[in-house]
Design a protein around this motif. Structure first.
Motif: not given
Length: 149
Positions: A131-144
């Protein structure tokens, strides 16, 4: 010793956690909020109610995402990633996103305050939660980074 996480270590940390912090920026304001998430190797999936976070990501879909595993002040690992917000609007995409999220989160929902019977009617609970908002985020750059004593 301080150091950088390699690609495999970054992926492992993203897969192994379910709480992260999502940063967004719009209207001359930056907003960072904790979220429950699922990671599939490309996207982080989330679910929320309408509010400031969604309003800001609709306005500016470029976001930042952070997770960390902290044993103590001298032993920790952290990943920061950047990506693009996408709202899942079709029933098929919404269900796909919620199922990914529920597969990760449901095994951990065992207390009376989170869910009464975690393994019953999982699919129905998924549909109700949509019932809420379903979303995704495509990760394009990562560092650790890490620190280990």
């Amino acid at each position: 010793m301080l150091g950088y996480l390699n690609k495999n270590q970054i992926e492992h940390l993203l897969y192994s956690l379910i709480i992260g912090r999502l940063g967004c920026h719009a209207h001359n304001k930056t907003y960072v909020v904790p979220i429950t998430y699922a990671y599939d190797g490309t996207y982080i999936y989330g679910h929320t109610k309408e509010g400031l976070k969604i309003e800001m990501m609709r306005k500016n879909p470029e976001v930042c995402f952070e997770v960390d595993a902290i044993e103590n002040m001298s032993n920790w690992r952290s990943v920061i990633a950047w990506g693009k917000f996408e709202e899942l609007k079709t029933p098929e995409k919404r269900e796909e996103g919620m199922l990914k999220l529920m597969d990760v989160v449901m095994p951990l929902m065992t207390g009376e305050t989170t869910i009464s019977n975690p393994m019953s009617d999982t699919h129905q609970k998924c549909i109700e939660a949509m019932k809420g908002v379903v979303y995704r985020v495509k990760l394009t750059e990562k560092t650790g980074r890490f620190e280990k004593t």
